[in-house]
Design an enzyme around this catalytic site. Structure first.
Site, short mmCIF file in Angstrom:
data_model
loop_
_atom_site.label_atom_id
_atom_site.label_comp_id
_atom_site.label_asym_id
_atom_site.label_seq_id
_atom_site.Cartn_x
_atom_site.Cartn_y
_atom_site.Cartn_z
N GLN A 176 34.74 54.70 7.52
CA GLN A 176 36.15 54.38 7.86
C GLN A 176 37.00 53.80 6.72
OE1 GLN A 176 37.18 52.40 11.78
NE2 GLN A 176 37.69 50.76 10.36
N GLU A 219 46.26 52.62 7.86
CA GLU A 219 46.36 51.32 7.21
C GLU A 219 46.93 51.43 5.80
OE1 GLU A 219 42.68 49.19 7.53
OE2 GLU A 219 43.00 48.90 9.66
N ASP A 256 33.56 49.80 4.84
CA ASP A 256 33.44 49.61 6.29
C ASP A 256 32.98 50.94 6.86
OD1 ASP A 256 33.55 49.15 8.95
OD2 ASP A 256 35.69 48.65 9.05
N GLU A 300 30.16 46.75 5.81
CA GLU A 300 30.59 46.30 7.14
C GLU A 300 30.15 47.34 8.18
OE1 GLU A 300 34.80 45.41 7.29
OE2 GLU A 300 34.88 45.94 9.41
N LYS A 352 38.63 38.63 13.64
CA LYS A 352 39.85 39.22 14.21
C LYS A 352 40.18 38.43 15.46
CE LYS A 352 38.81 44.04 12.88
NZ LYS A 352 38.06 45.22 13.36
N SER A 382 44.01 47.82 12.83
CA SER A 382 44.68 49.03 12.36
C SER A 382 46.08 49.14 12.99
CB SER A 382 43.83 50.26 12.66
OG SER A 382 43.37 50.23 13.99
C1 2PG Z 1 38.11 47.51 11.22
C2 2PG Z 1 39.59 47.48 11.55
C3 2PG Z 1 40.45 47.33 10.32
P1 2PG Z 1 40.41 48.48 13.82
O1 2PG Z 1 37.35 48.30 11.78
O2 2PG Z 1 37.67 46.69 10.44
O3 2PG Z 1 40.12 48.27 9.32
O4 2PG Z 1 39.97 48.61 12.29
O5 2PG Z 1 41.51 47.49 13.90
O6 2PG Z 1 40.82 49.88 14.22
O7 2PG Z 1 39.19 48.02 14.56
MG MG Z 2 35.52 47.29 10.80
#
Ligand code: 2PG
Ligand code: MG
Length: 433
Positions: A176, A219, A256, A300, A352, A382
């Protein structure tokens, strides 16, 4: 004393044009705090639940009007009269009102919107920058292990997206995020300048090789159609060199893998021409090879979100300098961080706020990580907005790193620019890890 007078909530749009919740907390002294909740695409199964209206005639079912109503009808009367500075009491009240383990009654988007907006109101009431308020909370989190040493506010090191794959770029590559960590930069402004330079050199490289290089993904990173994730890594290393920097000295890579999203229950399906599917053992072997071959600072979600034992096996096989970061695996949940610590399954956490739903719980997760000597990476989603709360959170909690996405698109730059504002102050020092 200054008290909460009333709360407002409205539906606004995020960087993907999807509805999200904005909350305002108004205080008796006239101060107001406002915040907007982000939203992920590659979400973990353990994440707190966003409430979406499911009305097909309104934003294809993605509306958040019910979450907004929960703020004004259920939460506002309960919080009225409380002290906005007492984040822990406010969040405890929010948990009590919701009463579910995953915030599915009121919606994590409703709950977090209030929790974040209250922090802004508290900073306004105390006439201090938001990161200073976060720092005060950070050193006094309830039900959290003691801090080994009191960490002053500190500028985080960015890990910045350059190439996107997976769910953020139409599945062009299985992995990703291909990110750069400008470790040797002398301060945050220099780190940002290096990152912008690398991003531009990479765009030029992609154009020269007819691999695109103009269009960007969710992103702000490029989303070229590449044959293999190692091609993305090689391009990134070339771009770093063309920027006059040395990979493995000035800049490191972070990956990631977001592997839950190409795990089919038996295999990791990368779809690569030379190796389309890997068994867990083969994939662990492949990840170790990548980490040995390239200057990788962190991996990650290299394995799927329930593969606890495989994570522990990978940790024991990886070189020590490679940090193993749990995103979907840990979902910013204190219990999951504790489990990973028991099993030796990770040594870094992606933080997060909307994965857990309140600032208090976010801080509890971070304190557990800090006490175990883990790397803490505060992260955007994202689906983002102009909200910059996470930049202040990272500085106030002295997080090692911050992951915001790339250095294009205003919802990303809002955070990078907020960090520039903070960096130009005198109180925050530069990262250590
Ligand atoms: C992640 C995030 C940011 P998402 O996987 O780390 O890159 O993506 O917010 O889609 O989970
Ligand atoms: Mg991630």
């Amino acid at each position: 004393m200054n008290r909460i007078r009333h709360l407002l909530a409205r539906q606004v749009l995020d960087s993907r044009g999807r509805p999200t919740v904005e909350v305002e907390v108004h205080c008796t002294g006239g101060e107001c705090g406002r915040a907007i909740v982000p939203s992920g695409a590659s979400t973990g199964r353990a994440e707190a639940r966003e409430l979406r209206d499911q009305d097909p005639d309104h934003f294809d079912g993605q509306g958040v009007l019910r979450a907004c109503e929960n703020v004004t009808r259920v939460i506002a009367p309960a919080l009225k009269g409380m002290d906005p500075v007492d984040q822990f009491a406010l969040d405890a009240r929010l948990l009590e009102l919701d009463g579910t383990p995953d915030k599915s009654r009121l919606g994590a988007n409703a709950v977090l919107g209030v929790s974040m907006a209250a922090a802004h109101a508290a900073a306004a009431v105390q006439r201090c920058p938001l990161y200073v308020h976060f720092h005060r909370l950070w050193v006094s989190v309830p039900q959290a292990p003691e801090l080994p040493r009191p960490a002053e506010p500190r500028m985080p090191l960015p890990q910045t997206n350059m190439i996107s794959g997976g769910l953020h770029a139409g599945g062009n590559l299985a992995f990703q995020d291909f990110l750069v960590v400008p470790r040797a930069a002398k301060d945050y402004p220099q780190a940002l300048e290096w990152l912008v330079r690398i991003h531009r050199r990479l765009g030029r490289l992609l154009q020269q090789r007819q691999l695109e290089g103009h269009l960007v993904a969710d992103e702000g990173g490029y989303g070229p159609r590449l044959a293999h994730h190692e091609q993305a890594i090689e391009l990134l290393l070339e771009a770093i060199q063309q920027a006059g920097l040395v990979p493995g000295r000035d800049c490191w890579l972070a990956l990631d893998v977001a592997s839950s999203h190409f795990w089919d229950g038996r295999c990791y399906r990368t779809g690569d021409a030379d190796h389309a599917a890997y068994s867990p053992d083969q994939f662990i072997e492949h990840l170790v090879q990548l980490a040995e071959k390239y200057p990788v600072a962190s991996l990650e979600d290299p394995l799927h979100e329930e593969a606890w034992d495989d994570w522990a096996r990978l940790r024991s096989r990886l070189p020590r300098h490679v940090v193993l970061i749990g995103d979907d695996l840990l979902s910013t949940q204190p219990q999951r961080v504790q489990k990973a610590q028991r099993l030796g399954a990770a040594d870094g956490v992606l933080v997060k706020m909307n994965q857990v739903g309140t600032i208090t719980e976010t801080l509890q997760t971070m304190r557990l990580a800090e006490a175990a000597g883990w790397t803490r990476v505060v992260s955007a989603r994202s689906g983002e907005t102009e909200d910059t709360t996470l930049a202040d959170l990272a500085v106030g909690t002295a997080a090692h790193q911050i992951k915001i996405g790339s250095v294009t698109r205003s919802e990303r730059l809002a955070k990078y620019n907020q960090l520039l504002r903070i960096a130009s102050g005198v109180t925050a020092t530069w990262h250590e890890k």
